[in-house]
Design a protein around this motif. Structure first.
Motif, short mmCIF file in Angstrom:
data_model
loop_
_atom_site.label_atom_id
_atom_site.label_comp_id
_atom_site.label_asym_id
_atom_site.label_seq_id
_atom_site.Cartn_x
_atom_site.Cartn_y
_atom_site.Cartn_z
N PHE A 67 0.83 -1.20 0.00
CA PHE A 67 0.00 0.00 0.00
C PHE A 67 0.86 1.25 0.00
CE2 PHE A 67 -1.74 3.38 2.72
CZ PHE A 67 -2.86 3.73 1.99
N LEU A 68 1.90 1.26 0.82
CA LEU A 68 2.78 2.43 0.91
C LEU A 68 3.53 2.65 -0.40
CD1 LEU A 68 4.29 2.02 4.50
CD2 LEU A 68 2.54 3.65 3.74
N LEU A 69 4.04 1.59 -0.99
CA LEU A 69 4.79 1.73 -2.23
C LEU A 69 3.90 2.21 -3.37
CD1 LEU A 69 7.10 -1.42 -2.12
CD2 LEU A 69 7.77 0.95 -1.77
N ASN A 70 2.70 1.65 -3.47
CA ASN A 70 1.79 2.06 -4.54
C ASN A 70 1.34 3.50 -4.39
OD1 ASN A 70 1.89 -0.48 -5.76
ND2 ASN A 70 0.14 -1.25 -4.60
N SER A 71 1.20 3.96 -3.15
CA SER A 71 0.74 5.33 -2.92
C SER A 71 1.79 6.37 -3.30
CB SER A 71 0.32 5.52 -1.46
OG SER A 71 1.44 5.39 -0.60
N THR A 72 3.05 5.97 -3.40
CA THR A 72 4.10 6.94 -3.74
C THR A 72 3.93 7.50 -5.15
OG1 THR A 72 5.58 5.18 -4.50
CG2 THR A 72 5.77 5.88 -2.20
N SER A 73 3.28 6.73 -6.04
CA SER A 73 3.11 7.19 -7.41
C SER A 73 2.30 8.48 -7.49
CB SER A 73 2.44 6.11 -8.26
OG SER A 73 3.25 4.96 -8.35
N TYR A 184 1.15 1.57 -12.86
CA TYR A 184 0.84 0.14 -12.72
C TYR A 184 2.02 -0.75 -13.12
CZ TYR A 184 -3.99 1.71 -12.25
OH TYR A 184 -5.12 2.32 -11.82
N ARG A 185 3.07 -0.15 -13.60
CA ARG A 185 4.25 -0.91 -13.99
C ARG A 185 5.23 -0.94 -12.82
NH1 ARG A 185 2.96 1.76 -18.95
NH2 ARG A 185 2.44 0.19 -20.54
N PHE A 190 8.43 -2.36 -6.52
CA PHE A 190 8.56 -0.91 -6.62
C PHE A 190 7.90 -0.38 -7.89
CE2 PHE A 190 12.23 -2.52 -4.27
CZ PHE A 190 12.11 -1.80 -3.09
N PRO A 191 6.98 0.58 -7.76
CA PRO A 191 6.37 1.21 -8.94
C PRO A 191 7.43 1.96 -9.75
CG PRO A 191 5.13 1.71 -6.94
CD PRO A 191 6.41 1.09 -6.50
N LEU A 192 7.24 2.00 -11.05
CA LEU A 192 8.22 2.64 -11.93
C LEU A 192 8.42 4.12 -11.63
CD1 LEU A 192 10.16 2.13 -14.20
CD2 LEU A 192 8.30 2.50 -15.85
N ILE A 196 12.12 5.82 -10.92
CA ILE A 196 12.64 6.97 -11.66
C ILE A 196 13.04 8.08 -10.68
CG2 ILE A 196 12.02 8.81 -13.27
CD1 ILE A 196 10.20 6.77 -14.68
N PHE A 197 12.20 8.33 -9.70
CA PHE A 197 12.51 9.38 -8.72
C PHE A 197 13.77 9.05 -7.93
CE2 PHE A 197 12.20 10.63 -4.24
CZ PHE A 197 12.27 12.02 -4.38
N LEU A 198 13.90 7.82 -7.46
CA LEU A 198 15.05 7.45 -6.65
C LEU A 198 16.35 7.52 -7.46
CD1 LEU A 198 13.62 4.44 -4.57
CD2 LEU A 198 14.03 6.80 -3.81
#
Length: 347
Positions: A67-73, A184-185, A190-192, A196-198
């Motif tokens: 949930f946390l990782l998906n919300s970062t997008s 969704y990728r 980790f979401p794409l 990219i941000f990291l």
């Protein structure tokens, strides 16, 4: 046999020196710990830990890493803008046009694709367009010697108006399937957009802290006249950091279009406030000369958790914007107080 006065004095001085050395050896770790605690980045990390603990205790979803990782997008576009804004603010400048510039590039790229331009060409054109928007800001600031606040406030309105004129109240989309849905990728969990941000944060962190260019950025923000006297190409550095900001506008616009699958002139509201809040909350001095990419990254995730937590608690968006503004004021006050305290300790 009597001891000579000189030998007695020598012994006394040795005792005093050893006592002084022992006390300094005790005080040195304490002063180092205190210096670490009063760093703005440390305070941001502590705030992050506190907010995360509160959110996890009130909302069990915060304990789900997926949930946390998906919300970062949802806030990676703001994060990319904040990375570039870190460089600009460290130089003692500011860019209020990042949100409207992103909107203009997003609208323009959608219109180009709808007019038959292949998406493989739209992507580099969008990045180039963003760089040109940043370059336009830089030219007005450096060549005409205008304040960055005044210039970017004007271009904020200019870019926003152009985006609205080009698209009006309509939406434009229908992007190819390979481009749409970047959120969704994933690579592993980790979401794409997060990846990219990291990657951008790591590269820009190295650029700022480990290169001559980064040292010049700090020098300009600390004392611009002295930097000019030292032979640093101040105008060139400013042009480069504003072009970096423009590049991030283009990249953020592409990610935004892919994530939302449609372009509108108002798809990224109040991005300027959000990006500046992230940078200043991360410990960057609003007057320039101090700041780190690490602090900006931590502050971004801090605000992301705050926003997500308020969303799960059904806090209205207008109140969320109020909280962001309050955090910005708090960040500026804390930064100034820490700066004054550090200066007093040194003197």
């Amino acid at each position: 046999m009597s001891t000579s006065p000189n030998k007695s004095e020598d012994r006394g001085s040795k005792i005093e020196d050893s006592a002084g050395n022992s006390s300094s050896s005790i005080l040195h770790p304490l002063s180092s710990i205190l210096a670490l605690i009063i760093q703005p980045e440390t305070i941001t990390v502590l705030l992050f830990a506190i907010v995360f603990a509160i959110s996890a205790s009130t909302t069990p979803a915060f304990l789900d890493y997926k949930f946390l990782l998906n919300s970062t997008s949802l806030y990676m576009e703001v994060g990319l803008l904040a990375l570039a804004s870190t460089f600009i603010i460290i130089t003692g400048n500011i860019d209020l046009s990042v949100g409207s510039g992103t909107a203009l590039v997003a609208v323009s790229s959608a219109l180009l694709y709808s007019r038959g331009v292949p998406m493989s060409l739209v992507i580099p054109i969008s990045l180039l367009m963003g760089i040109l928007l940043g370059l336009f800001n830089a030219i007005l600031i450096t060549l005409l010697n205008l304040p960055s606040l005044t210039v970017t406030l004007g271009t904020y309105a200019l870019y926003q108006g152009l985006a609205q004129v080009l698209l009006g109240d309509r939406s434009e989309g229908h992007f190819p399937s390979w481009f749409a849905g970047i959120n969704y990728r994933t690579i592993g969990p980790f979401p794409l957009p997060l990846i990219i941000f990291l990657i951008a944060a790591i590269l820009l962190g190295i650029l700022l802290s480990r290169t001559v260019f980064g040292r010049r950025v700090y020098a300009i923000g600390t004392n611009e006249p002295a930097a000019r006297y030292a032979g640093i190409p101040v105008n060139r550095i400013k042009i480069l950091v504003f072009c970096l900001s423009g590049f991030m506008m283009g990249l953020s616009a592409l990610i935004l279009n892919s994530r939302l699958t449609v372009a509108r002139y108002n798809n990224l509201p109040a991005a300027e406030l959000a990006a500046i809040t992230v940078v200043v909350l991360g410990g960057t001095d609003i007057f320039g000369g101090r700041g780190t990419i690490f602090g900006t990254v931590v502050a971004l995730f801090l605000l992301g958790i705050v926003k997500k937590g308020m969303g799960l608690q059904n806090v209205p968006p207008e109140y969320q914007l109020t909280v962001n503004g309050g955090l910005l004021i708090l960040a500026v006050l804390l930064t100034n107080l820490l700066s004054r305290f550090t200066t007093r300790r040194r003197t």
